[in-house]
Design a protein around this motif. Structure first.
Motif, PDB file in Angstrom:
ATOM      1  N   SER A 124       0.843  -1.186   0.000  1.00 39.62           N
ATOM      2  CA  SER A 124       0.000   0.000   0.000  1.00 39.62           C
ATOM      3  C   SER A 124       0.887   1.248   0.000  1.00 39.62           C
ATOM      4  CB  SER A 124      -0.906   0.010   1.239  1.00 39.62           C
ATOM      5  OG  SER A 124      -0.132   0.263   2.404  1.00 39.62           O
ATOM      6  N   GLY A 125       0.276   2.396  -0.258  1.00 39.62           N
ATOM      7  CA  GLY A 125       1.056   3.632  -0.236  1.00 39.62           C
ATOM      8  C   GLY A 125       1.685   3.881   1.115  1.00 39.62           C
ATOM      9  N   LEU A 126       0.957   3.549   2.196  1.00 43.22           N
ATOM     10  CA  LEU A 126       1.500   3.770   3.537  1.00 43.22           C
ATOM     11  C   LEU A 126       2.645   2.806   3.819  1.00 43.22           C
ATOM     12  CD1 LEU A 126       1.261   5.418   6.100  1.00 43.22           C
ATOM     13  CD2 LEU A 126      -0.446   3.792   6.948  1.00 43.22           C
ATOM     14  N   ASP A 127       2.490   1.540   3.412  1.00 47.06           N
ATOM     15  CA  ASP A 127       3.594   0.586   3.566  1.00 47.06           C
ATOM     16  C   ASP A 127       4.842   1.093   2.840  1.00 47.06           C
ATOM     17  OD1 ASP A 127       1.862  -1.094   4.915  1.00 47.06           O
ATOM     18  OD2 ASP A 127       1.461  -2.363   3.186  1.00 47.06           O
ATOM     19  N   ALA A 128       4.647   1.504   1.576  1.00 48.21           N
ATOM     20  CA  ALA A 128       5.780   1.938   0.761  1.00 48.21           C
ATOM     21  C   ALA A 128       6.421   3.209   1.285  1.00 48.21           C
ATOM     22  CB  ALA A 128       5.324   2.143  -0.686  1.00 48.21           C
ATOM     23  N   SER A 129       5.637   4.056   1.936  1.00 50.72           N
ATOM     24  CA  SER A 129       6.195   5.320   2.423  1.00 50.72           C
ATOM     25  C   SER A 129       7.318   5.087   3.423  1.00 50.72           C
ATOM     26  CB  SER A 129       5.095   6.178   3.066  1.00 50.72           C
ATOM     27  OG  SER A 129       4.617   5.606   4.270  1.00 50.72           O
ATOM     28  N   PHE A 130       7.262   3.967   4.164  1.00 52.22           N
ATOM     29  CA  PHE A 130       8.325   3.671   5.119  1.00 52.22           C
ATOM     30  C   PHE A 130       9.619   3.275   4.397  1.00 52.22           C
ATOM     31  CE2 PHE A 130       4.555   3.042   7.827  1.00 52.22           C
ATOM     32  CZ  PHE A 130       4.892   3.908   8.856  1.00 52.22           C
ATOM     33  N   LEU A 131       9.493   2.761   3.178  1.00 54.36           N
ATOM     34  CA  LEU A 131      10.691   2.524   2.375  1.00 54.36           C
ATOM     35  C   LEU A 131      11.274   3.841   1.880  1.00 54.36           C
ATOM     36  CD1 LEU A 131       9.463  -0.445   0.141  1.00 54.36           C
ATOM     37  CD2 LEU A 131      10.976  -0.604   2.120  1.00 54.36           C
ATOM     38  N   TYR A 132      10.390   4.740   1.424  1.00 53.90           N
ATOM     39  CA  TYR A 132      10.842   5.993   0.850  1.00 53.90           C
ATOM     40  C   TYR A 132      11.412   6.943   1.901  1.00 53.90           C
ATOM     41  CZ  TYR A 132       7.653   4.234  -2.759  1.00 53.90           C
ATOM     42  OH  TYR A 132       7.006   3.459  -3.677  1.00 53.90           O
ATOM     43  N   LEU A 133      10.927   6.829   3.141  1.00 56.35           N
ATOM     44  CA  LEU A 133      11.399   7.711   4.212  1.00 56.35           C
ATOM     45  C   LEU A 133      12.744   7.271   4.779  1.00 56.35           C
ATOM     46  CD1 LEU A 133       8.093   8.343   6.206  1.00 56.35           C
ATOM     47  CD2 LEU A 133       9.446  10.083   5.025  1.00 56.35           C
ATOM     48  N   GLU A 134      13.185   6.071   4.427  1.00 59.02           N
ATOM     49  CA  GLU A 134      14.392   5.523   5.042  1.00 59.02           C
ATOM     50  C   GLU A 134      15.651   6.117   4.422  1.00 59.02           C
ATOM     51  OE1 GLU A 134      15.315   1.357   6.949  1.00 59.02           O
ATOM     52  OE2 GLU A 134      15.173   1.186   4.779  1.00 59.02           O
ATOM     53  N   SER A 135      16.619   6.362   5.289  1.00 62.96           N
ATOM     54  CA  SER A 135      17.954   6.794   4.870  1.00 62.96           C
ATOM     55  C   SER A 135      18.957   6.137   5.811  1.00 62.96           C
ATOM     56  CB  SER A 135      18.070   8.321   4.935  1.00 62.96           C
ATOM     57  OG  SER A 135      18.014   8.774   6.282  1.00 62.96           O
ATOM     58  N   GLY A 136      20.226   6.440   5.621  1.00 59.65           N
ATOM     59  CA  GLY A 136      21.245   5.867   6.486  1.00 59.65           C
ATOM     60  C   GLY A 136      21.115   6.296   7.934  1.00 59.65           C
ATOM     61  N   ALA A 137      20.488   7.450   8.151  1.00 61.35           N
ATOM     62  CA  ALA A 137      20.272   7.936   9.515  1.00 61.35           C
ATOM     63  C   ALA A 137      18.874   7.617  10.016  1.00 61.35           C
ATOM     64  CB  ALA A 137      20.503   9.454   9.569  1.00 61.35           C
ATOM     65  N   GLN A 138      17.889   7.707   9.125  1.00 64.46           N
ATOM     66  CA  GLN A 138      16.487   7.508   9.502  1.00 64.46           C
ATOM     67  C   GLN A 138      16.075   6.098   9.102  1.00 64.46           C
ATOM     68  OE1 GLN A 138      13.538  10.894   9.558  1.00 64.46           O
ATOM     69  NE2 GLN A 138      12.816   9.832   7.745  1.00 64.46           N
ATOM     70  N   PHE A 181      17.109 -10.332  19.935  1.00 62.74           N
ATOM     71  CA  PHE A 181      16.874  -9.003  19.369  1.00 62.74           C
ATOM     72  C   PHE A 181      16.362  -9.181  17.945  1.00 62.74           C
ATOM     73  CE2 PHE A 181      17.988  -5.020  17.291  1.00 62.74           C
ATOM     74  CZ  PHE A 181      17.513  -4.091  18.215  1.00 62.74           C
ATOM     75  N   SER A 182      15.150  -8.694  17.686  1.00 62.45           N
ATOM     76  CA  SER A 182      14.537  -8.856  16.373  1.00 62.45           C
ATOM     77  C   SER A 182      14.396  -7.511  15.680  1.00 62.45           C
ATOM     78  CB  SER A 182      13.163  -9.515  16.497  1.00 62.45           C
ATOM     79  OG  SER A 182      12.247  -8.648  17.167  1.00 62.45           O
ATOM     80  N   LYS A 183      14.440  -7.552  14.343  1.00 60.03           N
ATOM     81  CA  LYS A 183      14.215  -6.366  13.520  1.00 60.03           C
ATOM     82  C   LYS A 183      13.297  -6.757  12.372  1.00 60.03           C
ATOM     83  CE  LYS A 183      18.513  -5.237  12.440  1.00 60.03           C
ATOM     84  NZ  LYS A 183      19.682  -4.448  11.979  1.00 60.03           N
ATOM     85  N   MET A 184      12.248  -5.960  12.145  1.00 62.09           N
ATOM     86  CA  MET A 184      11.372  -6.134  10.994  1.00 62.09           C
ATOM     87  C   MET A 184      11.088  -4.760  10.411  1.00 62.09           C
ATOM     88  SD  MET A 184       8.708  -9.204  11.848  1.00 62.09           S
ATOM     89  CE  MET A 184       8.590  -9.592  10.104  1.00 62.09           C
ATOM     90  N   HIS A 185      11.103  -4.654   9.091  1.00 64.32           N
ATOM     91  CA  HIS A 185      10.908  -3.349   8.472  1.00 64.32           C
ATOM     92  C   HIS A 185       9.469  -2.889   8.645  1.00 64.32           C
ATOM     93  CE1 HIS A 185      11.252  -0.019   5.673  1.00 64.32           C
ATOM     94  NE2 HIS A 185      12.569  -0.214   5.686  1.00 64.32           N
ATOM     95  N   HIS A 186       9.308  -1.578   8.868  1.00 56.95           N
ATOM     96  CA  HIS A 186       7.976  -1.015   9.072  1.00 56.95           C
ATOM     97  C   HIS A 186       7.108  -1.143   7.824  1.00 56.95           C
ATOM     98  CE1 HIS A 186       5.118   1.020  11.486  1.00 56.95           C
ATOM     99  NE2 HIS A 186       5.957   1.756  12.167  1.00 56.95           N
ATOM    100  N   ALA A 187       7.712  -1.326   6.663  1.00 56.23           N
ATOM    101  CA  ALA A 187       6.925  -1.562   5.457  1.00 56.23           C
ATOM    102  C   ALA A 187       6.177  -2.882   5.536  1.00 56.23           C
ATOM    103  CB  ALA A 187       7.832  -1.557   4.223  1.00 56.23           C
ATOM    104  N   SER A 188       6.647  -3.770   6.416  1.00 57.18           N
ATOM    105  CA  SER A 188       6.077  -5.111   6.531  1.00 57.18           C
ATOM    106  C   SER A 188       5.126  -5.260   7.706  1.00 57.18           C
ATOM    107  CB  SER A 188       7.210  -6.137   6.668  1.00 57.18           C
ATOM    108  OG  SER A 188       6.710  -7.438   6.790  1.00 57.18           O
ATOM    109  N   ALA A 242      12.963  14.879  -0.020  1.00 53.57           N
ATOM    110  CA  ALA A 242      12.582  15.572   1.204  1.00 53.57           C
ATOM    111  C   ALA A 242      13.442  15.127   2.381  1.00 53.57           C
ATOM    112  CB  ALA A 242      11.105  15.324   1.496  1.00 53.57           C
ATOM    113  N   VAL A 243      13.687  13.809   2.488  1.00 54.64           N
ATOM    114  CA  VAL A 243      14.511  13.302   3.587  1.00 54.64           C
ATOM    115  C   VAL A 243      15.928  13.841   3.494  1.00 54.64           C
ATOM    116  CG1 VAL A 243      15.524  11.227   4.607  1.00 54.64           C
ATOM    117  CG2 VAL A 243      13.124  11.220   3.923  1.00 54.64           C
ATOM    118  N   ARG A 244      16.496  13.845   2.281  1.00 53.11           N
ATOM    119  CA  ARG A 244      17.853  14.368   2.113  1.00 53.11           C
ATOM    120  C   ARG A 244      17.920  15.862   2.412  1.00 53.11           C
ATOM    121  NH1 ARG A 244      17.672  10.961  -2.391  1.00 53.11           N
ATOM    122  NH2 ARG A 244      17.297  12.736  -3.802  1.00 53.11           N
TER     123      ARG A 244
END
Length: 468
Positions: free
Chosen positions: A5-19, A134-141, A369-371
Motif C-alpha cells: 500500500s502507499g503507507l507501507d511503501a512510504s516507510f521505504l521511501y522515508l528511510e535513509s542511512g540515519a532515519q 533481538f529482532s528487527k522487521m521493516h515497518h513496510a512489513s 525531502a529526507v535528504r
C-alpha cells in the motif's frame, strides 16, 4: 499480487542511512523451560520450521520498472535462515547496560533489501543465565499490531505446545501466487498512475469535511493538540544512524490502581502521564525543562475500521504530556480530559484517510525531502512538529513461551525521525508493563537517565493518587 500500500511503501521511501525504518524488539527469555534444554542449533532449526510458511518471514521486495508504482511482495525462492538468524555473546559482566549497548548497535544497522526484511540475533552470555533475542522487521512489513501478532506464530502457551496461530498461517496461499513479469508490472503501474487524478478528486470532499470539523472543535476547545506547537528540546534535531537503547519494567496492577482512583482515566492516560513525568524529571535534571508541555505523536491502530489492504493500518493522535505540570494527579486528570477530546476528534477522521493520501506518495519526492531535511538540518530550524513518538501496544495477559523458552520481558522499540530523536514504546505482558526507549545517541546519549526516571515517577504517582 501482493502490492504494498502507499503507507507501507512510504516507510521505504522515508528511510535513509540515519532515519532507519525498522521496528525492533528485545525479548528476554528463560532457556531453562525449553524441553530438552537450550542449544542454538536446535533453536535455529525450530525457528526455521515455524517461519517457513509464514509470509512476513519469507517474502522479499520486487520493484516496478521505472519506479512508477509501489513495490510488491514476492516469495524468496532462495530463502536461507542463516542470513536472518545470528548468534552472539554479550560482553562481560553481561548485565542490562551491556545488553542495551549490543541492542543499540544492532538497531543502527539497516536491513538488506535484497532479502526478506527481518533479522533475529540470539544474544547469549547474560549474567543471570537467561537469553535475549533481538529482532528487527521493516515497518513496510508490519505495524504495531501486526508486529505483535508476529509473536503468535513463534510462541505457545506451554513450552512444548504448537505455536498459537500455526493452524491459521496463510503461507500456503501466498506460495501459490503468480509473480507478474516486468512488462505486466509496468503496465499496471501506468494504469495506476493515470487513475490517480480521479482518486485524488474523491479525497477532496472527506478531507474538507475533516478540516471543517477540526476548525469547529478548535473553536470549542475540544480538538486534539495541534502539531507544530511543540517546544524544542535537546532530542529534537537532525538524527544520525547511531542508536542508544534502555528498558525497564513496571507493575500493570499499579497502573490499573492509579487509573481506578482517577475518575474517567484509562490505562493509556496513566501510561502517557507517567511518560510525561519521567520526561519532566529527565529534562529538569539537565536544566532543559520547557515552560510548555512536550507534544507526543501517539500511533492509533485502525485495523478494525480500515477497509484498505496493506500491512500498516495506523493513524495518529497528538497528545500533550503534561511535562509542565508538577503534580502527578493533576497531570493524569488533565490527560484524561484532553485524551477523551482527542479520541472523539480522531473518530471524526475517516480511518483510511492516511492510507488514501499515502497512495500519492512519490519515491523521489520522499527521498528528496529526507535528504533536504538532513543536509540542510531543517529539523533544527523549522518549528518542532512533535517531540517524540509514544506507542502503547497491548500484549498477552498470560505467560508465553518463545520456542519453548518462557518470555520474561518483551521490550518493543520503534523508529525515530529527524526532528523527533526519541521513541518510547510500552507493551503489557503477563501482569507487567515493559518499557523500551530508543534514541539517537548523539541527541540523547544517556537514555538510561530517562528510563531510570520511570520507577521514581511511578512511586510519586502512587503517593499522590493512592496515598492522598
Amino acid at each position: 499480487m501482493d502490492r504494498l500500500s502507499g503507507l507501507d511503501a512510504s516507510f521505504l521511501y522515508l528511510e535513509s542511512g540515519a532515519q532507519l525504518m525498522h521496528v525492533c524488539g528485545l525479548i528476554v527469555v528463560d532457556p531453562a523451560t525449553i524441553p530438552g534444554g537450550y542449544d542454538f542449533g536446535s533453536f535455529k532449526k525450530e525457528l526455521s520450521r515455524r517461519v517457513s510458511d509464514v509470509p512476513m518471514f519469507n517474502r522479499k521486495l520486487k520493484t516496478v520498472p521505472g519506479g512508477i508504482d509501489f513495490p510488491l511482495w514476492v516469495v524468496d525462492e532462495e530463502f536461507d535462515i542463516d542470513r536472518h538468524v545470528h548468534r552472539l555473546e554479550v560482553p562481560a559482566p553481561g548485565g542490562e547496560r551491556e545488553l542495551s549497548e549490543v541492542a543499540g548497535h544492532l538497531a543502527g544497522i539497516p536491513l538488506d533489501r535484497s532479502r526478506p526484511l527481518w533479522e533475529m540475533h540470539v544474544i547469549e552470555g547474560l549474567a543471570d543465565g537467561r537469553i535475549a533475542v533481538f529482532s528487527k522487521m521493516h515497518h513496510a512489513s508490519v505495524d504495531g499490531v501486526s508486529g505483535s501478532n508476529m509473536i503468535s506464530y513463534l510462541c505457545s502457551l506451554e513450552p512444548d505446545a504448537p505455536p498459537l496461530d500455526s493452524a491459521d498461517a496463510p503461507g500456503a496461499l501466498v506460495q501459490q501466487q503468480r509473480v507478474p513479469g516486468d512488462w505486466e508490472l509496468f503496465g499496471r503501474g501506468v494504469v495506476s498512475t493515470v487513475a490517480k487524478p480521479w482518486q485524488l478528486a474523491r479525497l477532496v470532499t472527506p478531507t474538507v469535511r475533516t478540516l471543517v470539523e477540526t476548525g469547529r472543535r478548535a473553536r470549542q476547545g475540544t480538538a486534539m493538540a495541534a502539531p507544530l506547537t511543540a517546544p524544542r528540546t535537546s532530542f529534537n534535531g537532525t538524527i544520525t544512524g547511531h542508536r542508544s537503547i534502555a528498558f525497564t519494567d513496571i507493575s500493570l496492577d499499579d497502573i490499573k490502581a492509579i487509573k481506578n482512583a482517577v475518575p474517567g482515566a484509562t490505562v493509556n492516560d496513566v501510561v502517557l502521564a507517567l511518560s510525561g513525568g519521567a520526561l519532566r524529571r529527565y529534562l529538569e535534571e539537565r536544566g532543559e525543562l520547557p515552560d510548555s508541555s512536550l507534544l507526543a505523536s501517539v500511533p492509533v491502530s485502525v485495523h478494525s475500521e480500515s477497509k484498505r489492504s496493506g500491512r500498516n493500518k495506523v493513524s495518529s493522535m497528538f497528545c500533550r504530556l503534561g511535562t509542565d505540570v508538577e503534580d502527578p494527579r493533576e497531570r493524569i486528570t488533565q490527560m484524561s480530559v484532553a485524551n477523551a477530546n482527542a479520541k472523539e476528534h480522531h473518530k471524526a477522521v475517516p480511518a483510511d484517510t492516511l492510507q488514501e493520501w499515502a497512495e500519492f506518495a512519490a519515491p523521489r519526492t520522499f527521498g528528496l525531502a529526507v535528504r533536504m531535511v538532513s543536509d540542510l538540518r531543517l529539523a533544527e530550524r523549522a518549528p518542532v512538529i512533535h517531540n517524540l513518538v509514544i506507542s502503547n501496544v497491548p500484549g498477552p495477559p498470560v505467560p508465553l513461551y518463545f520456542m519453548g523458552a518462557r518470555i520474561d520481558a518483551l521490550y518493543p522499540l520503534g523508529p525515530i525521525f529527524h526532528g523527533a530523536g526519541l521513541n518510547i514504546t510500552v507493551m503489557s505482558n503477563n501482569g507487567e508493563i515493559h518499557i523500551g526507549a530508543i534514541a539517537c545517541s548523539e541527541l540523547m546519549p544517556r537514555v538510561w537517565d530517562l528510563v531510570d526516571a520511570f520507577p521514581d515517577e511511578l512511586k510519586a504517582m502512587k503517593a499522590a493518587v493512592l496515598d492522598a
